[in-house]
Write a protein that holds these residues in place. Sequence first.
Motif, PDB file in Angstrom:
ATOM      1  N   SER A 284     -55.944 -49.986  21.237  1.00 38.99           N
ATOM      2  CA  SER A 284     -55.286 -49.637  19.986  1.00 38.99           C
ATOM      3  C   SER A 284     -56.285 -49.565  18.846  1.00 38.99           C
ATOM      4  CB  SER A 284     -54.209 -50.662  19.648  1.00 38.99           C
ATOM      5  OG  SER A 284     -53.284 -50.763  20.704  1.00 38.99           O
ATOM      6  N   ILE A 285     -56.269 -48.424  18.161  1.00 37.10           N
ATOM      7  CA  ILE A 285     -57.081 -48.289  16.954  1.00 37.10           C
ATOM      8  C   ILE A 285     -56.302 -48.878  15.791  1.00 37.10           C
ATOM      9  CG2 ILE A 285     -58.161 -46.633  15.392  1.00 37.10           C
ATOM     10  CD1 ILE A 285     -58.514 -44.791  17.834  1.00 37.10           C
ATOM     11  N   VAL A 286     -55.029 -48.478  15.676  1.00 35.06           N
ATOM     12  CA  VAL A 286     -54.140 -49.063  14.676  1.00 35.06           C
ATOM     13  C   VAL A 286     -53.539 -50.337  15.257  1.00 35.06           C
ATOM     14  CG1 VAL A 286     -51.998 -48.738  13.402  1.00 35.06           C
ATOM     15  CG2 VAL A 286     -53.608 -46.839  13.621  1.00 35.06           C
ATOM     16  N   ARG A 287     -53.722 -51.449  14.558  1.00 32.89           N
ATOM     17  CA  ARG A 287     -53.216 -52.732  15.059  1.00 32.89           C
ATOM     18  C   ARG A 287     -52.051 -53.261  14.239  1.00 32.89           C
ATOM     19  NH1 ARG A 287     -58.826 -53.123  15.566  1.00 32.89           N
ATOM     20  NH2 ARG A 287     -59.562 -53.456  17.693  1.00 32.89           N
ATOM     21  N   GLU A 288     -51.782 -52.631  13.108  1.00 31.13           N
ATOM     22  CA  GLU A 288     -50.670 -53.052  12.259  1.00 31.13           C
ATOM     23  C   GLU A 288     -49.845 -51.847  11.841  1.00 31.13           C
ATOM     24  OE1 GLU A 288     -52.001 -55.322   8.905  1.00 31.13           O
ATOM     25  OE2 GLU A 288     -51.710 -57.216   9.976  1.00 31.13           O
ATOM     26  N   PHE A 289     -48.549 -52.082  11.673  1.00 30.83           N
ATOM     27  CA  PHE A 289     -47.643 -51.021  11.238  1.00 30.83           C
ATOM     28  C   PHE A 289     -46.885 -51.478  10.003  1.00 30.83           C
ATOM     29  CE2 PHE A 289     -48.233 -50.566  15.800  1.00 30.83           C
ATOM     30  CZ  PHE A 289     -48.544 -49.217  15.917  1.00 30.83           C
ATOM     31  N   VAL A 290     -46.438 -50.507   9.253  1.00 32.29           N
ATOM     32  CA  VAL A 290     -45.615 -50.777   8.075  1.00 32.29           C
ATOM     33  C   VAL A 290     -44.180 -50.372   8.389  1.00 32.29           C
ATOM     34  CG1 VAL A 290     -45.192 -50.232   5.649  1.00 32.29           C
ATOM     35  CG2 VAL A 290     -47.544 -50.368   6.508  1.00 32.29           C
ATOM     36  N   LEU A 291     -43.267 -51.331   8.279  1.00 33.37           N
ATOM     37  CA  LEU A 291     -41.839 -51.040   8.493  1.00 33.37           C
ATOM     38  C   LEU A 291     -41.261 -50.519   7.178  1.00 33.37           C
ATOM     39  CD1 LEU A 291     -40.788 -54.156  10.601  1.00 33.37           C
ATOM     40  CD2 LEU A 291     -40.914 -51.803  11.410  1.00 33.37           C
ATOM     41  N   LEU A 292     -40.959 -49.229   7.151  1.00 37.25           N
ATOM     42  CA  LEU A 292     -40.500 -48.596   5.912  1.00 37.25           C
ATOM     43  C   LEU A 292     -39.152 -49.143   5.472  1.00 37.25           C
ATOM     44  CD1 LEU A 292     -41.723 -46.461   4.076  1.00 37.25           C
ATOM     45  CD2 LEU A 292     -40.360 -44.738   5.266  1.00 37.25           C
ATOM     46  N   GLY A 293     -38.280 -49.406   6.447  1.00 36.63           N
ATOM     47  CA  GLY A 293     -36.980 -50.000   6.138  1.00 36.63           C
ATOM     48  C   GLY A 293     -36.174 -49.175   5.158  1.00 36.63           C
ATOM     49  N   PHE A 294     -35.680 -49.857   4.106  1.00 37.11           N
ATOM     50  CA  PHE A 294     -34.890 -49.177   3.071  1.00 37.11           C
ATOM     51  C   PHE A 294     -35.675 -49.112   1.765  1.00 37.11           C
ATOM     52  CE2 PHE A 294     -31.782 -51.057   6.013  1.00 37.11           C
ATOM     53  CZ  PHE A 294     -31.067 -49.915   6.360  1.00 37.11           C
ATOM     54  N   SER A 295     -36.964 -48.807   1.884  1.00 32.02           N
ATOM     55  CA  SER A 295     -37.834 -48.742   0.704  1.00 32.02           C
ATOM     56  C   SER A 295     -37.382 -47.667  -0.276  1.00 32.02           C
ATOM     57  CB  SER A 295     -39.283 -48.481   1.121  1.00 32.02           C
ATOM     58  OG  SER A 295     -39.756 -49.527   1.949  1.00 32.02           O
ATOM     59  N   HIS A 296     -36.715 -46.622   0.226  1.00 31.73           N
ATOM     60  CA  HIS A 296     -36.257 -45.546  -0.657  1.00 31.73           C
ATOM     61  C   HIS A 296     -35.117 -46.013  -1.564  1.00 31.73           C
ATOM     62  CE1 HIS A 296     -33.616 -45.484   2.830  1.00 31.73           C
ATOM     63  NE2 HIS A 296     -32.744 -44.749   2.169  1.00 31.73           N
TER      64      HIS A 296
ATOM     65  N   ALA B 169     -36.603 -60.515   5.197  1.00 32.09           N
ATOM     66  CA  ALA B 169     -37.919 -60.840   4.650  1.00 32.09           C
ATOM     67  C   ALA B 169     -38.565 -59.611   4.024  1.00 32.09           C
ATOM     68  CB  ALA B 169     -38.811 -61.417   5.748  1.00 32.09           C
ATOM     69  N   ASP B 170     -38.433 -58.466   4.674  1.00 34.64           N
ATOM     70  CA  ASP B 170     -39.048 -57.231   4.171  1.00 34.64           C
ATOM     71  C   ASP B 170     -38.372 -56.731   2.899  1.00 34.64           C
ATOM     72  OD1 ASP B 170     -40.944 -57.178   6.135  1.00 34.64           O
ATOM     73  OD2 ASP B 170     -39.882 -55.763   7.430  1.00 34.64           O
ATOM     74  N   LEU B 171     -37.072 -56.999   2.763  1.00 38.63           N
ATOM     75  CA  LEU B 171     -36.365 -56.566   1.553  1.00 38.63           C
ATOM     76  C   LEU B 171     -36.903 -57.250   0.300  1.00 38.63           C
ATOM     77  CD1 LEU B 171     -32.663 -56.394   2.826  1.00 38.63           C
ATOM     78  CD2 LEU B 171     -34.006 -54.485   1.931  1.00 38.63           C
ATOM     79  N   LEU B 172     -37.437 -58.466   0.460  1.00 39.85           N
ATOM     80  CA  LEU B 172     -37.964 -59.217  -0.686  1.00 39.85           C
ATOM     81  C   LEU B 172     -39.483 -59.156  -0.776  1.00 39.85           C
ATOM     82  CD1 LEU B 172     -35.769 -62.458  -0.657  1.00 39.85           C
ATOM     83  CD2 LEU B 172     -35.442 -60.362  -1.976  1.00 39.85           C
ATOM     84  N   SER B 173     -40.126 -58.487   0.165  1.00 35.99           N
ATOM     85  CA  SER B 173     -41.583 -58.488   0.231  1.00 35.99           C
ATOM     86  C   SER B 173     -42.154 -57.103  -0.058  1.00 35.99           C
ATOM     87  CB  SER B 173     -42.036 -58.960   1.612  1.00 35.99           C
ATOM     88  OG  SER B 173     -43.439 -58.849   1.752  1.00 35.99           O
ATOM     89  N   THR B 174     -43.331 -57.098  -0.647  1.00 37.02           N
ATOM     90  CA  THR B 174     -44.061 -55.841  -0.821  1.00 37.02           C
ATOM     91  C   THR B 174     -45.017 -55.617   0.353  1.00 37.02           C
ATOM     92  OG1 THR B 174     -45.714 -57.028  -2.138  1.00 37.02           O
ATOM     93  CG2 THR B 174     -43.924 -55.924  -3.330  1.00 37.02           C
ATOM     94  N   HIS B 175     -45.233 -56.676   1.142  1.00 36.13           N
ATOM     95  CA  HIS B 175     -46.127 -56.614   2.303  1.00 36.13           C
ATOM     96  C   HIS B 175     -45.268 -56.526   3.558  1.00 36.13           C
ATOM     97  CE1 HIS B 175     -49.925 -57.175   4.403  1.00 36.13           C
ATOM     98  NE2 HIS B 175     -49.368 -58.114   5.154  1.00 36.13           N
TER      99      HIS B 175
ATOM    100  N   ILE C  17     -32.401 -56.176  -3.875  1.00 35.25           N
ATOM    101  CA  ILE C  17     -31.799 -57.511  -4.034  1.00 35.25           C
ATOM    102  C   ILE C  17     -30.346 -57.485  -3.596  1.00 35.25           C
ATOM    103  CG2 ILE C  17     -31.257 -59.372  -5.637  1.00 35.25           C
ATOM    104  CD1 ILE C  17     -34.219 -59.019  -5.141  1.00 35.25           C
ATOM    105  N   LEU C  18     -29.632 -56.432  -3.967  1.00 39.68           N
ATOM    106  CA  LEU C  18     -28.227 -56.302  -3.580  1.00 39.68           C
ATOM    107  C   LEU C  18     -28.083 -56.189  -2.063  1.00 39.68           C
ATOM    108  CD1 LEU C  18     -25.330 -56.040  -4.702  1.00 39.68           C
ATOM    109  CD2 LEU C  18     -25.670 -53.551  -4.726  1.00 39.68           C
ATOM    110  N   LEU C  19     -28.942 -55.383  -1.445  1.00 46.49           N
ATOM    111  CA  LEU C  19     -28.934 -55.250   0.016  1.00 46.49           C
ATOM    112  C   LEU C  19     -29.246 -56.578   0.689  1.00 46.49           C
ATOM    113  CD1 LEU C  19     -30.696 -51.841   0.818  1.00 46.49           C
ATOM    114  CD2 LEU C  19     -28.437 -52.564   1.589  1.00 46.49           C
ATOM    115  N   PHE C  20     -30.235 -57.301   0.123  1.00 47.28           N
ATOM    116  CA  PHE C  20     -30.606 -58.606   0.673  1.00 47.28           C
ATOM    117  C   PHE C  20     -29.416 -59.557   0.665  1.00 47.28           C
ATOM    118  CE2 PHE C  20     -31.893 -62.997   0.014  1.00 47.28           C
ATOM    119  CZ  PHE C  20     -32.755 -63.203   1.080  1.00 47.28           C
ATOM    120  N   ALA C  21     -28.730 -59.649  -0.463  1.00 45.20           N
ATOM    121  CA  ALA C  21     -27.584 -60.566  -0.596  1.00 45.20           C
ATOM    122  C   ALA C  21     -26.459 -60.171   0.362  1.00 45.20           C
ATOM    123  CB  ALA C  21     -27.087 -60.573  -2.034  1.00 45.20           C
ATOM    124  N   PHE C  22     -26.193 -58.869   0.467  1.00 42.99           N
ATOM    125  CA  PHE C  22     -25.103 -58.393   1.318  1.00 42.99           C
ATOM    126  C   PHE C  22     -25.413 -58.645   2.796  1.00 42.99           C
ATOM    127  CE2 PHE C  22     -23.278 -54.858   3.841  1.00 42.99           C
ATOM    128  CZ  PHE C  22     -21.941 -55.161   3.665  1.00 42.99           C
TER     129      PHE C  22
END
Length: 315
Positions: free
Chosen positions: A5-17, A81-87, A23-28
């Motif tokens: 593997s050249i790429v060893r990490e991935f970014v989960l885009l999730g609901f970034s859009h 965790a991703d909903l509250l994180s920038t990483h 915060i509302l999605l996190f609470a729900f």
Amino acid sequence: MSNFSIVREFVLLGFSHLHEFQILLFAFILLIYVLTVLGNLAIITLTCLDTRLHSPMYFFLCNFSLMEMLVTSTVVPRMLADLLSTHKTISLAKCLTQSFFYFSLGSTNFLILTVMAFDRYVAICRPLHYPTIMNGPVCVKLVAVCWVVGFISIISPTLQKTQLWFCGPNIIDHYFCDSAPLLKLSCSDTHHIERMDFFLSFLFVLATMMLIIVSYVLIVAAVLRIPSFSGRQKAFSTCASHLTVVVLGYGSTIFIYVRPGKGHSTHLNKVVALMTAVVTPFLNPFIFTFRNEKFKEVIEDMTKRLRFRDAAAHR
């Protein structure tokens, strides 16, 4: 794994859009997740504690509730965790681990739903032979086979994914490590893995669904031969909850996974996947308890006992 593997990490885009609704999605989603865990734990606890629920149908339901709780727990904590994180990065090893457990538990879930349909078939179509056919050891063996087959079947495609090259980009357009979005990022030939994924989807989703349909066709034929209306109504009521869960679970899964190719990952797929990973596990405890007379009876009796204890404690 790092050798290939050249790429060893991935970014989960999730609901970034949906940045303004994070915060509302996190609470729900957190509320739904907590209620899901509590609801399924309640079914497991009631089944273990009350002897009226010590039958094959509730034994299978107990295992199904455990499975639903585990399936949603492979996805939701990371999503929260991703909903509250920038990483939002995840390593390849963690990504494949999450994918392995999600699909292993999901496959086992469909097998248990099929066993539950078979249990209803024997109970309604072969009532005199039911205690002999669905005895304790047989039920334990059926559940064990579901677990073993569900997990073993996902080992091979997971190991093959560890041999893939990932050269970039490294953004997974999903909120968990789903197979199709991950394969889309590989610069290796993934056709063999895609075919294997499709075959397993066909086996665990469409094949089990056909077995369930056959079971219910035979059940309906047997019920229609019952002379009394109340007898037919009682027979159908024992199957209603299971059938509702089958429709919910299979509908969303077929839409997402029983399609060849890897070019389907869209925002629509992510929304529909929420049905499988979040909404259905949340609804199942309500479906099974509110539509089941014996469960309602057990809950009412337990509520009365708790009220009596509280009243006695305050005297």
